[in-house]
Design a protein around this motif. Structure first.
Motif, PDB file in Angstrom:
ATOM      1  N   ALA A  51      -9.915   5.504   3.903  1.00  0.00           N
ATOM      2  CA  ALA A  51      -9.232   5.495   5.148  1.00  0.00           C
ATOM      3  C   ALA A  51      -8.656   3.875   5.306  1.00  0.00           C
ATOM      4  CB  ALA A  51     -10.387   5.417   6.472  1.00  0.00           C
ATOM      5  N   ASN A  52      -9.520   2.835   4.947  1.00  0.00           N
ATOM      6  CA  ASN A  52      -9.225   1.342   4.974  1.00  0.00           C
ATOM      7  C   ASN A  52      -8.274   1.140   3.656  1.00  0.00           C
ATOM      8  OD1 ASN A  52     -10.919   1.096   7.217  1.00  0.00           O
ATOM      9  ND2 ASN A  52     -12.788   0.536   6.050  1.00  0.00           N
ATOM     10  N   MET A  58      -1.139   2.039   4.642  1.00  0.00           N
ATOM     11  CA  MET A  58       0.037   2.985   4.701  1.00  0.00           C
ATOM     12  C   MET A  58       0.773   2.922   5.808  1.00  0.00           C
ATOM     13  SD  MET A  58       0.105   6.261   2.345  1.00  0.00           S
ATOM     14  CE  MET A  58      -0.736   7.398   3.548  1.00  0.00           C
ATOM     15  N   ILE A  59      -0.095   3.385   6.913  1.00  0.00           N
ATOM     16  CA  ILE A  59       0.587   3.680   8.352  1.00  0.00           C
ATOM     17  C   ILE A  59       0.865   2.378   8.932  1.00  0.00           C
ATOM     18  CG2 ILE A  59      -0.180   4.682  10.778  1.00  0.00           C
ATOM     19  CD1 ILE A  59      -2.064   6.395   9.279  1.00  0.00           C
ATOM     20  N   MET A  63       2.735   0.545   3.382  1.00  0.00           N
ATOM     21  CA  MET A  63       2.465   0.492   2.027  1.00  0.00           C
ATOM     22  C   MET A  63       2.585   1.983   1.671  1.00  0.00           C
ATOM     23  SD  MET A  63      -0.215  -2.554   1.000  1.00  0.00           S
ATOM     24  CE  MET A  63      -0.400  -1.783  -0.742  1.00  0.00           C
ATOM     25  N   TRP A  64       3.914   2.562   1.639  1.00  0.00           N
ATOM     26  CA  TRP A  64       3.890   4.146   1.190  1.00  0.00           C
ATOM     27  C   TRP A  64       3.817   4.400  -0.219  1.00  0.00           C
ATOM     28  CZ3 TRP A  64       3.682   6.952   5.300  1.00  0.00           C
ATOM     29  CH2 TRP A  64       3.801   6.398   6.611  1.00  0.00           C
ATOM     30  N   ILE A  65       3.620   3.584  -1.011  1.00  0.00           N
ATOM     31  CA  ILE A  65       3.226   3.505  -2.346  1.00  0.00           C
ATOM     32  C   ILE A  65       1.834   4.137  -2.607  1.00  0.00           C
ATOM     33  CG2 ILE A  65       2.398   1.177  -2.774  1.00  0.00           C
ATOM     34  CD1 ILE A  65       4.400   3.147  -5.393  1.00  0.00           C
TER      35      ILE A  65
END
Lengths: 209, 274
Positions: A51-52, A58-59, A63-65
């Motif tokens: 999660a962290n 990402m959310i 940081m969609w990578i």
């Protein structure tokens, strides 16, 4: 609340210790509680890791990578499918490759180069005995002799005969001394655990020490 | 009652009785002195990276060491950044840092911080070397690390003045050596270890890569003596000595009994052979 915690810890300590007498339901209860707590703790830790470090950046940070490592990690679950089990090789390959690269590049200097340098030490000390005999550095000689003979013991590409056989035989004694030292250290460690439990029972629980 | 029950009971009674025998402490070994001197000689205000790399199973040896070391570091007004490669260590670090920090009148976030556990071991430490905040965006309690004063002058783990690693496994110190010291030669490391972890670490001390170490409860008692604050290490000294002597005697009796039985059996076999 603290008193309750001490009582629970004390009773569980006694329950685990009761195994020394023989197998009994109290020991098994304490053992199952330990296994359950450990498993639960690991689940929570790993949940927050993902999660962290994976989902939140990402959310919230865009940081969609992070999708890439998450998908690679999820591939592990294909081990439950006979048809697609081969997909687990992808994350395994990634882990082996990454661990190897990071581990080896670090170990090359700290655990190999520096250790070789530490073995190459002067065999003579400064100064002379009686004015003409060079003083030997016994410690460094033992280190060099022990390293060479122990390496001979693990030299498996040639039969242990002749000089290699003799060296390997001596190397075995160095290994035995090392194992003896490790056994002694483990005994010392385990004795500390026992003392800690006795101290807890007498100081925190019974308050007689 | 079987033989091993008698041994367990006798051993337990002897160790318990020995705990009531007062101990005046133990003279510090060279290796313990090296750890003490490394901390003592740092200029006030320097930052120390504290590794809490142990699990609850080894708290007996690690917690007394951690208490003594943290007390010494805090008394010297050095800053502490606590990290961990294992998930259980930060719980102990949190309790000890807060307790001794309050006693010494220090402030969390300014003088010390517990960053907690980060997964990844070797890869995590490699990243930590260059950028602590890239690994730890929040501390153990969930506070953001961005504006923490204790982290203001430190970018990577390689920038600290000294690392004190409390580890219950040889892989703790070796990971820091391999992933930080291999790339930053001025990275200094001292350790607190369980007795069982010491033999594999000794070559790194002999080579000078690790400056010193303290060993188990014995090391904790030595360090408690140096800082003048009694703890479990000093209290347990008599029990440790008596317990170890008892184990030596039992090993000796066991071996003598083994030789004696072998001799008797040898005689019996010889007589049967005749």
């Amino acid at each position: 609340m603290e008193t309750l915690g001490i009582w629970i810890a004390a009773l569980l300590t006694l329950a685990i210790g009761s195994l020394l007498w023989r197998q009994n339901p109290f020991y098994r209860l304490a053992e199952h509680i330990l296994v359950g707590f450990t498993a639960g703790h690991l689940v929570v830790i790993n949940y927050f890791n993902v999660a962290n470090f994976g989902v939140k950046p990402m959310i919230k940070g865009g940081m969609w990578i992070n999708v890439v490592p998450i998908i690679i990690g999820l591939l592990f679950y294909f081990r439950f499918s006979k048809r697609y089990a081969w997909l687990t090789r992808i994350p395994l390959a990634y882990f082996f490759g990454l661990s190897g690269a990071i581990g080896i590049t670090g170990a090359l200097d700290a655990s190999i180069r520096q250790q070789i340098i530490a073995t190459v030490k002067p065999l003579w000390s400064q100064g002379l005995i009686w004015g003409f005999i060079p003083a030997l550095n016994i410690n460094n000689i033992i280190i060099l002799f022990g390293t060479i003979t122990t390496l001979c013991y693990f030299f498996m590409t040639r039969p242990h005969k002749g000089i290699i056989g003799s060296s390997a035989y001596i190397g075995r004694f160095f290994i035995m001394v090392t194992l003896g030292a490790r056994f002694g250290a483990v005994v010392m460690s385990r004795l500390s655990l026992l003392i800690d439990r006795f101290y807890f029972l007498m100081h925190d629980w019974l308050k007689i020490l | 009652m079987k033989t091993h029950h008698v041994i367990f009971i006798a051993f337990g009674i002897i160790v318990i009785v020995a705990m009531f025998i007062p101990s005046s402490g133990k003279e510090a070994s060279d290796k313990t002195m090296a750890v003490y001197n490394a901390i003592e000689k740092l200029p006030s205000g320097s930052t120390i990276l504290l590794g809490a790399d142990f699990e609850a199973a080894n708290r007996a040896e690690m917690v007394p060491q951690m208490e003594a070391l943290v007390r010494h570091i805090m008394r010297r007004h050095l800053k502490i950044i606590s990290i961990s490669m294992w998930d259980q260590g930060p719980m102990f670090a949190e309790r000890i840092l807060r307790k001794i920090g309050d006693e010494e009148g220090l402030t969390y976030g300014i003088d010390y911080v517990n960053l907690g556990y980060a997964a990844g071991a070797q890869s995590m430490v490699r990243l930590l070397k260059d950028d602590i905040k890239a690994v730890y965006k929040t501390d153990f309690s969930g506070n953001k690390t961005d504006d923490m004063p204790v982290l203001k002058d430190i970018v990577g783990a390689g920038d600290v003045s000294l690392m004190v690693d409390l580890s219950d496994s040889p892989s703790g110190p070796t990971t820091y050596l391999e992933q930080i010291q291999s790339f930053k030669k001025d990275f200094r490391l001292v350790c607190g270890l369980t007795a069982a972890s010491v033999p594999p670490i000794m070559p790194y001390v002999e080579s000078g890569q690790i400056e010193g170490y303290i060993i188990g409860l014995k090391g904790a008692s030595e360090y408690e003596g140096l800082i003048g604050k009694k703890g479990l290490g000093t209290i347990s000294l008599s029990a440790q000595s008596v317990g170890q002597a008892m184990i030596l005697i039992l090993i000796l009796i066991g071996n003598l009994a083994f030789l004696w039985i072998r001799k008797i059996k040898g005689k019996e076999n010889a007589e049967l052979g005749k």
